[in-house]
Design a protein around this motif. Sequence first.
Motif, short mmCIF file in Angstrom:
data_model
loop_
_atom_site.label_atom_id
_atom_site.label_comp_id
_atom_site.label_asym_id
_atom_site.label_seq_id
_atom_site.Cartn_x
_atom_site.Cartn_y
_atom_site.Cartn_z
N ARG A 28 32.12 33.37 33.24
CA ARG A 28 33.50 33.53 33.72
C ARG A 28 34.33 32.30 33.35
O ARG A 28 35.47 32.42 32.90
N ILE A 53 39.84 44.18 40.87
CA ILE A 53 40.27 43.26 41.94
C ILE A 53 39.26 42.16 42.20
O ILE A 53 39.63 40.98 42.28
N GLU A 54 37.99 42.50 42.34
CA GLU A 54 36.98 41.48 42.66
C GLU A 54 36.88 40.44 41.54
O GLU A 54 36.86 39.24 41.79
N GLN A 55 36.84 40.90 40.31
CA GLN A 55 36.76 39.99 39.18
C GLN A 55 38.05 39.17 39.05
O GLN A 55 38.03 37.99 38.73
N ARG A 56 39.19 39.80 39.33
CA ARG A 56 40.48 39.12 39.26
C ARG A 56 40.51 37.92 40.20
O ARG A 56 40.95 36.83 39.82
N GLU A 57 40.04 38.11 41.42
CA GLU A 57 40.07 37.01 42.39
C GLU A 57 39.14 35.87 41.97
O GLU A 57 39.48 34.69 42.12
N LYS A 58 37.98 36.21 41.45
CA LYS A 58 37.07 35.17 40.97
C LYS A 58 37.68 34.41 39.80
O LYS A 58 37.56 33.19 39.71
#
Length: 73
Positions: A28, A53-58
């Motif tokens: 990442r 969404i989950e990947q976006r926040e990370k």
Amino acid sequence: MPIFDRNNPADLKAIAEAQQFTVECFERYQLCKKQLDTLNKQAVRQWLERLPIEQREKCRVTLNNIMVMRRRK
């Protein structure tokens, strides 16, 4: 004295999970750094919006950390 017992299946699982987490974080980081290095601010925002969404926040956290480190230099 070692923290983990390599003969204990639970410890082996914890080691494997930690290694996988490390790999995911590094991948990442590389992806986010590449985006920052090649895109302008608006394009980075558009790229983020296309992520789940989950990947976006990370990725937001990773990008923010990269920017903090760049400002410190």
